[in-house]
Design a protein around this motif. Structure first.
Motif, short mmCIF file in Angstrom:
data_model
loop_
_atom_site.label_atom_id
_atom_site.label_comp_id
_atom_site.label_asym_id
_atom_site.label_seq_id
_atom_site.Cartn_x
_atom_site.Cartn_y
_atom_site.Cartn_z
N HIS A 33 0.84 -1.18 0.00
CA HIS A 33 0.00 0.00 0.00
C HIS A 33 0.88 1.25 0.00
O HIS A 33 2.06 1.16 0.36
CB HIS A 33 -0.94 -0.01 1.22
CG HIS A 33 -0.23 -0.07 2.55
ND1 HIS A 33 -0.02 -1.24 3.23
CD2 HIS A 33 0.33 0.91 3.31
CE1 HIS A 33 0.63 -0.99 4.35
NE2 HIS A 33 0.86 0.29 4.42
N TYR A 56 -2.43 2.25 -2.75
CA TYR A 56 -2.79 2.02 -4.16
C TYR A 56 -2.35 0.63 -4.62
O TYR A 56 -1.78 0.45 -5.69
CB TYR A 56 -2.18 3.11 -5.05
CG TYR A 56 -2.43 4.50 -4.54
CD1 TYR A 56 -3.74 4.99 -4.42
CD2 TYR A 56 -1.38 5.31 -4.12
CE1 TYR A 56 -3.97 6.27 -3.92
CE2 TYR A 56 -1.62 6.59 -3.63
CZ TYR A 56 -2.90 7.06 -3.52
OH TYR A 56 -3.15 8.32 -3.02
N SER A 112 -4.16 -1.94 -5.64
CA SER A 112 -4.83 -2.41 -6.84
C SER A 112 -4.18 -1.87 -8.10
O SER A 112 -3.96 -2.60 -9.07
CB SER A 112 -6.31 -2.00 -6.79
OG SER A 112 -6.97 -2.37 -7.98
N GLU A 113 -3.84 -0.60 -8.07
CA GLU A 113 -3.22 0.02 -9.23
C GLU A 113 -1.80 -0.53 -9.47
O GLU A 113 -1.38 -0.74 -10.61
CB GLU A 113 -3.17 1.53 -9.07
CG GLU A 113 -4.53 2.22 -9.09
CD GLU A 113 -5.35 2.00 -7.81
OE1 GLU A 113 -6.58 2.11 -7.86
OE2 GLU A 113 -4.73 1.72 -6.75
N LYS A 162 -5.46 12.31 -3.95
CA LYS A 162 -5.70 10.87 -3.93
C LYS A 162 -6.29 10.40 -5.26
O LYS A 162 -5.86 9.39 -5.83
CB LYS A 162 -6.63 10.51 -2.78
CG LYS A 162 -6.84 9.02 -2.59
CD LYS A 162 -7.68 8.75 -1.35
CE LYS A 162 -7.86 7.24 -1.15
NZ LYS A 162 -8.67 6.95 0.06
N ARG A 191 -3.55 10.54 -7.97
CA ARG A 191 -2.57 9.46 -7.90
C ARG A 191 -3.15 8.14 -8.41
O ARG A 191 -2.49 7.40 -9.15
CB ARG A 191 -2.07 9.30 -6.46
CG ARG A 191 -1.21 10.45 -5.98
CD ARG A 191 -0.86 10.29 -4.51
NE ARG A 191 0.01 11.37 -4.05
CZ ARG A 191 0.36 11.55 -2.78
NH1 ARG A 191 -0.10 10.70 -1.84
NH2 ARG A 191 1.16 12.54 -2.43
N ARG A 192 -4.38 7.83 -8.00
CA ARG A 192 -4.99 6.58 -8.44
C ARG A 192 -5.19 6.59 -9.96
O ARG A 192 -4.87 5.62 -10.65
CB ARG A 192 -6.33 6.38 -7.72
CG ARG A 192 -7.07 5.13 -8.15
CD ARG A 192 -8.18 4.77 -7.21
NE ARG A 192 -7.66 4.15 -6.00
CZ ARG A 192 -7.72 4.68 -4.79
NH1 ARG A 192 -8.29 5.86 -4.60
NH2 ARG A 192 -7.23 4.05 -3.74
N SER A 193 -5.69 7.68 -10.49
CA SER A 193 -5.91 7.78 -11.94
C SER A 193 -4.58 7.77 -12.69
O SER A 193 -4.48 7.17 -13.78
CB SER A 193 -6.69 9.06 -12.26
OG SER A 193 -7.95 9.06 -11.61
N VAL A 220 -3.36 4.14 -12.86
CA VAL A 220 -4.15 3.35 -13.80
C VAL A 220 -3.69 3.64 -15.22
O VAL A 220 -3.43 2.72 -16.02
CB VAL A 220 -5.65 3.65 -13.64
CG1 VAL A 220 -6.46 2.99 -14.76
CG2 VAL A 220 -6.17 3.17 -12.29
N SER A 260 -9.82 -0.19 -11.46
CA SER A 260 -9.94 0.98 -10.59
C SER A 260 -10.68 2.10 -11.32
O SER A 260 -10.55 2.27 -12.53
CB SER A 260 -8.55 1.46 -10.18
OG SER A 260 -7.87 0.47 -9.45
#
Length: 354
Positions: free
Chosen positions: A203, A205, A207-208, A273, A276-278, A281, A333
């Motif tokens: 961790h 993120y 999943s990404e 947040k 960063r996630r986008s 991906v 995601s």
């Protein structure tokens, strides 16, 4: 000392057990704790856990004393065995050193908590021989000279402040790996079979990051299964290909984190947040596309190998099915930040392939 077992069985509360340990003779209580942790390590090692995996899952709990305790116990465990698999020994040797000046009460508290956590860990597949098992000769991995050239390219990618230059070095590394993978297929012997290796996915993120690892794996003739509750993905493939995947994934994470920090919004916790996630991906998608293209280019130069490559891919898929007969496809995601998506693609796409 029965106090520890009573706590683990639930017949004695954690607080009462810790109180009993702290007032007991120090030598007796400390020895009992070391013995209990050693028993936990022995059970998990026989249950498939490797040193790096065990340390990672404990370190994720956030208590550095527990991480030191598991590292110490693992090193003490291997000292009992004169002949162990070199991959197992290398992992144990890489574990961080402990602090011998720890507060005794905090150590007992951390040790008791650690034992409770260790009991929760399940048995997993044994991928390499554990101490006490007969060491196996390592199957043919990637040529060290090739890996050193790849490492040199990736080191340049990690050190440069120019995204286009970093991508050029990474792309060149993938081209070199793809070319070498074809050479490995040409030199393969009939008795070679797919292997599996677990790589940490930490961790935040997760999943990404698991998606990035999967993208790199698919471009290099491998398949992955992500186990989020255990903080790792299992990579299935032939030895040399898995070596390449591990090397590329580790470097790409460094590069992605640097580019993400450079481009992220200046303020707004929720916005950062989502960005960063986008970003991650988009980065994984685009890296996968570019690496797949580099690999496909090399394969097209050897179209006569397509039946062999298909056969090897089927072998890898069969290995996945044997180890994980029931898998669930993870949901992709959500992309909540167009800014992060565009920045992530740009970070993976600013340079043309060398």
């Amino acid at each position: 000392m029965t106090t520890i077992q009573d706590v683990l069985r639930g017949s004695l509360s954690y607080e009462d057990g810790l109180d009993a340990l702290t007032v007991a003779p120090a030598g007796e209580a400390d020895a009992a704790m070391r013995g209990a942790v050693a028993e936990g390590v022995d059970r998990l090692v026989r249950g498939g856990w490797q040193p790096a995996e065990l340390h990672r899952v404990v370190a994720r709990l956030g208590n550095p004393v527990q991480a030191h305790l598991i590292a110490e116990a693992t090193r003490a465990y291997i000292s009992k065995f004169p002949d162990i698999d070199p991959r197992w020994r290398a992992q144990a040797d890489d574990l961080p050193g402990g602090n011998n000046n720890r507060d005794r009460i905090k150590t007992l508290d951390a040790g008791l908590g650690l034992l409770i956590e260790l009991r929760k860990l399940p048995t997993i597949d044994k991928l390499i021989p554990a101490p006490g098992d007969k060491p196996e000769k390592r199957l043919r991995g990637a040529d060290n000279r090739v890996l050193e050239r790849v490492r040199a390219l990736l080191a340049k990618a990690e050190s440069t402040d120019f995204p286009a230059e970093a991508e050029a070095f990474s792309a060149k590394a993938q081209e070199l790996i793809a070319r070498h993978s074809i050479e490995e297929v040409l030199a393969a012997t009939p008795d070679e079979t797919p292997l599996a290796r677990r790589l940490g996915v930490d961790h935040p993120y997760e999943s990404e990051k698991a998606s990035l690892l999967d993208a790199v794996a698919r471009a290099n003739h491998c398949h992955t299964v992500w186990s989020p509750e255990l903080a790792f993905s299992t990579v299935f493939g032939f030895d040399a290909d898995i070596d390449a995947v591990e090397l590329l994934y580790t470097s790409l994470l460094v590069q992605a984190n640097r580019a993400m920090a450079r481009d992220e919004p200046a303020k707004g916790k929720a916005r950062i947040k989502a960005f960063r996630r986008s970003f991650l991906v988009a980065y994984a998608v685009r890296i996968g596309e570019r690496f797949e293209r580099a690999t496909r280019h090399e394969i097209e130069q050897h179209s006569d190998l397509l039946p062999v490559l298909r056969s090897r891919d089927l072998q890898v898929q069969e290995a996945v099915t044997r180890a994980f007969p029931r898998t669930v496809k993870a949901r992709g995601s959500r992309v909540d930040s167009l800014e992060g998506w565009e920045s992530g693609r740009a970070a993976a796409d600013e340079a043309k392939l060398a």
